[in-house]
Each structure stands twice: as C-alpha cells, then as structure tokens.
Design a protein around this motif. Structure first.
Motif, short mmCIF file in Angstrom:
data_model
loop_
_atom_site.label_atom_id
_atom_site.label_comp_id
_atom_site.label_asym_id
_atom_site.label_seq_id
_atom_site.Cartn_x
_atom_site.Cartn_y
_atom_site.Cartn_z
N PHE A 51 9.57 4.75 -2.43
CA PHE A 51 9.23 5.46 -3.83
C PHE A 51 8.45 4.31 -4.61
O PHE A 51 7.41 4.25 -5.47
CB PHE A 51 10.18 6.04 -4.39
N LEU A 52 9.19 3.07 -4.74
CA LEU A 52 8.79 1.97 -5.54
C LEU A 52 7.49 1.64 -5.26
O LEU A 52 6.43 1.20 -6.18
CB LEU A 52 9.88 0.98 -5.60
N ILE A 53 7.37 1.45 -3.87
CA ILE A 53 6.03 0.77 -3.24
C ILE A 53 4.86 1.68 -3.66
O ILE A 53 3.89 1.49 -4.18
CB ILE A 53 5.94 0.78 -1.78
N ALA A 54 4.97 3.18 -3.57
CA ALA A 54 3.93 4.08 -4.02
C ALA A 54 3.69 4.18 -5.23
O ALA A 54 2.32 3.99 -5.63
CB ALA A 54 4.33 5.40 -3.47
N VAL A 55 4.66 3.83 -6.14
CA VAL A 55 4.44 3.84 -7.77
C VAL A 55 3.72 2.57 -8.21
O VAL A 55 2.70 2.60 -8.76
CB VAL A 55 6.00 3.88 -8.26
N GLN A 69 0.89 -1.09 0.07
CA GLN A 69 0.01 0.08 -0.16
C GLN A 69 0.70 1.10 -0.03
O GLN A 69 2.12 1.10 0.34
CB GLN A 69 -0.75 -0.12 1.08
N THR A 70 0.53 2.36 -0.57
CA THR A 70 1.12 3.66 -0.34
C THR A 70 1.60 4.11 0.85
O THR A 70 0.41 4.00 1.35
CB THR A 70 0.44 4.54 -1.32
N PRO A 71 2.54 4.50 0.99
CA PRO A 71 3.11 4.90 2.53
C PRO A 71 2.10 6.21 2.65
O PRO A 71 1.92 7.14 1.85
CB PRO A 71 4.43 5.03 2.20
N PRO A 72 1.68 6.38 3.88
CA PRO A 72 0.78 7.41 4.21
C PRO A 72 1.51 9.01 3.89
O PRO A 72 0.69 9.72 3.23
CB PRO A 72 0.42 7.47 5.67
N GLN A 73 2.66 8.94 4.33
CA GLN A 73 3.23 10.48 3.84
C GLN A 73 3.42 10.67 2.24
O GLN A 73 3.77 11.74 1.80
CB GLN A 73 4.86 10.43 4.67
N LEU A 74 3.40 9.48 1.31
CA LEU A 74 3.51 9.75 0.04
C LEU A 74 1.79 9.94 -0.83
O LEU A 74 1.95 10.06 -1.98
CB LEU A 74 4.36 8.51 -0.72
N VAL A 75 0.84 9.86 -0.06
CA VAL A 75 -0.47 9.73 -0.50
C VAL A 75 -0.52 11.06 -1.24
O VAL A 75 -1.37 10.87 -2.51
CB VAL A 75 -1.42 9.45 0.63
N PRO A 76 -0.44 12.38 -0.64
CA PRO A 76 -0.83 13.80 -1.29
C PRO A 76 0.08 13.67 -2.61
O PRO A 76 -0.51 14.34 -3.70
CB PRO A 76 -0.45 14.63 -0.32
N TRP A 77 1.35 13.24 -2.89
CA TRP A 77 2.31 13.36 -3.84
C TRP A 77 1.80 12.28 -4.94
O TRP A 77 1.55 12.81 -6.09
CB TRP A 77 3.48 13.06 -3.52
#
Length: 267
Positions: free
Chosen positions: A230-234, A162-170
C-alpha cells in the motif's frame, strides 16, 4: 558505515575512511609539512646565519617547527572544515562523531597530539590506535571526538519503487490528499531501509505508517493488501502525479512565454 540520525528523523549514511586510505592521506600531509619545515629552516640558516648567533637560529627553527607542524595544519583544518592536502587528494574530510563540521578546538586537539603521534613517535601511536577501532581513529581523534569520513564514494543508483501490478487499477482512481512532508519523509525512508530491517520491526513499522497514510487516501485499498505494498503504491502514484503537475506547469509557462514573444513590439 556510520548511521547519523538528523532532527528530521532522516538517517544519513557516512562512510568512515579505511585504515589504508587514511594512512596514505596522513603520509602525504606529514611529508608535505616536513618538507616545508626543512625548506624554511634551510632558508633561515642561509640568510640569517650571518646576522644571528646559533641560539637565535635555534629559536627561529623551533618557531618554524611549531608554525609548520602545528599552526598551519590546525589553521587549514579549521578554515576548510576538516580538509588538508592529503585528504583533498584521497577524498576525505575530518568530521565530528555526530557527522557535523569540526571547529577550532577539534582541530587544535588533533594538531597538538598529531605532533606527538605522527612526528615525535614516527606514527607508531597513531598506527596502533587506528588499527584497533572501527573508524580508524588516531589518539587525537579519540580525544577530540572526530573521525575521517570518505567524501568520494561510488554513486548508488537507487531504483524508484513502482506501483505493484495488482494495485494499478485501484491507484489510478484513488483520491489522494496532500501528505504532510514529515509523513512523506518517514515513508520514503522506510521504503529505502526496509530490506535491511528485521522482519518483525519491518512489519510493525509498515502497519503504523500505512494506518497514518490511509487518512489521506480514499477509497481504501483492496482487501488483503499488504501495508508495505500500500505504501509503495501511494508513494509511486504521488511521484507520478507530482511529475505530471510540474510538467503541466512547465508547458503552461512555456506557452505564455511564446505568446509574449509573439506580440508585436510597440514604442
């Protein structure tokens, strides 16, 4: 567990059969083949004894021995790509050392040596050989380049990243190009295997993959973002967007289908 690397750099985890499971499978096969042999010889002795002399009966008995203990197992393994009655019951299959399906020559080597290992020496050689190697191979497997693989294993439910919480807005505002399939496979494989990797190798590979992936993502992630995060979020956002796109396509096709069905029928 045995790791096989395919041509697409995907690691397949194949589980060799344990010594105990393979022993039970071999016992089932040996007992089945021996019973068939005894029944065939008894049938010959009952029906042909009046017409043939003792030498002819012995020759036919030897033929039955070769047929049921060599030809039948070899033919069955070849046609089923490594199966037998015992392996079917125990959920096993004979495969090559590289994980591929066996061929006739593999089955023939195993079958010929199986007579020596399993029947003439009552399994003693097979027992000692399998006991002292990590894949429980018998002598026939060592010479043929095969081993027994478990087919029925417990299903491992892998939790999707899952997208890390701190990267959700980006990540919700990012412009993401289509990742090449080879790159996407390598990133997915890395995220699956990362917890098992050495920290230094894990960090090095994460940096390389993140650098390659960043060419398809704009704008760049917030400063200080770890390459693996970064890879997890993408990959998580890519999955979400693919799911949303497929859902829209499905709903659109359903709506078109409903409109077609609602049109009045004309001759």
């Amino acid at each position: 567990m045995s790791n096989i690397v395919t041509g697409e750099a995907v690691v397949l985890e194949l589980r060799p059969a344990s010594f105990g499971v393979r022993a039970v499978s071999s016992i089932i096969d040996c007992v089945t083949n021996f019973l068939l042999l005894v029944l065939a010889i008894a049938f010959l002795a009952e029906t042909l004894q009046l017409n043939f002399d003792a030498a002819a009966v012995q020759a036919l008995s030897l033929t039955m021995f070769v047929f049921f203990l060599v030809i039948v197992p070899v033919g069955l393994e070849t046609l089923t790509r490594g199966k037998s009655l015992g392996r079917l019951i125990m959920g096993l299959r004979i495969v090559r050392d590289d994980g591929g399906a066996i061929r006739f020559r593999h089955a023939l080597i195993r079958g010929l040596l199986g007579v020596f290992e399993l029947y003439l020496l009552l399994g003693s050689v097979a027992f000692l050989t399998a006991l002292f190697n990590d894949r429980s191979k018998r002598l026939g497997d060592l010479l043929a380049g095969t081993y027994s693989m478990r087919e029925r294993v417990g299903v491992i439910h892998q939790q999707l990243p899952q997208t890390p919480p701190q990267l959700v807005p980006w990540v919700k505002l990012v412009d993401m190009g289509r990742l090449p399939e080879s790159l996407a496979r390598r990133v997915s494989q890395f995220l699956t295997q990362a917890p098992k990797m050495i920290p230094a190798s894990r960090q090095h590979l994460a940096v390389d993959l993140a650098t390659e992936t960043a060419q398809y993502v704009s704008p760049a992630p917030p400063p200080g973002t770890a390459p693996e995060m970064f890879l997890i979020a993408v990959m998580a956002e890519r999955r979400e967007r693919d799911f949303a796109r497929l859902s829209r396509q499905y709903e659109s096709s359903q709506q078109r289908s409903q409109r077609l069905h609602s049109l009045p029928f004309r001759d």
